[in-house]
Design a protein around this motif. Structure first.
Motif: not given
Length: 229
Positions: A38-39, A58, A89
């Motif tokens: 994940s980011y 993401t 994001v």
């Protein structure tokens, strides 16, 4: 002896580089076989020396047309640009630079190629990379206008241009809809086999130099022996 020692040391240095490249290739393979990060997980790993090869999934949101064209790129014998777009994001988190792909340059450098941008929020998956700094020239050297032509992928300076913090990696996505562009991937500029080849060359030069010195020494001793007779 000094020249011979230098040549031998260069050979062993190439062998060390070959071993490092083998270890790096093994690390890349392991990262490509691992699950997507994940980011948040990726940002927490920024303490690692190099994050190249990790897989990332993401959600991104294109906010503006911040497209950059990295100059002087070559793919399959064609000269052009690597296109990038800065995207958001999550609020309050660093933005992410996304590689849009390679675009061929025209004969007229004043006319920049058109690039298909990301225009809607989407889930992007792919692998990340970090470009090594050019020891000769690492400045962004941005030109005016959009898309903006740059000379080096300097993320620190690029963040100042867009006035947003940027993650220290670039995402090379593999799921952009109807993506017509090539995404070159060369995380290891020289393979371990190349370094082995260079090592053989240095050791061969050392051996030839040693034989030449022995030959000259033998001739000199022979001349001295003939002079005594």
């Amino acid at each position: 002896m000094l020249v011979f020692s230098v040549l031998v040391k260069l050979g062993f240095w190439q062998l060390e580089r070959a071993e490092q490249k083998q270890q790096w290739q093994a690390a890349l393979s392991a990262r490509q076989n691992a699950t997507f990060l994940s980011y948040e997980q990726l940002l927490n790993m920024t303490g690692e020396r190099n994050l190249t090869g990790y897989k990332l999934s993401t959600q991104v949101t294109p906010v503006s047309g911040n497209v950059f064209l990295l100059d002087n790129q070559t793919v399959d014998g064609k000269v052009g640009y690597l296109a990038y777009q800065a995207v958001e994001v999550e609020p309050e988190k660093p933005w992410l630079l996304v590689e849009l792909g390679f675009v061929v340059g025209g004969f007229d450098r004043a006319a920049l190629p058109k690039v298909q941008q990301l225009i809607a929020p989407m889930l992007l998956t792919g692998r990340v990379y970090q470009k090594e700094s050019n020891p000769i020239s690492s400045d962004l050297m941005p030109e005016s206008g959009w898309p903006m032509r740059i000379q080096n992928l300097n993320l620190i300076q690029l963040a100042k241009v867009i006035d947003k913090p940027l993650a220290s990696v670039v995402l090379q996505p593999n799921n952009i809809p109807n993506d017509p562009l090539v995404h070159p991937w060369q995380p290891i500029p020289l393979s371990s086999q190349k370094h082995h080849g260079y090592a053989v060359q240095w050791f061969s030069m050392a051996g030839m130099f040693a034989l030449l010195m022995l030959y000259l020494l033998f001739n000199k001793l022979k001349q001295q022996d003939n002079a005594k007779k």
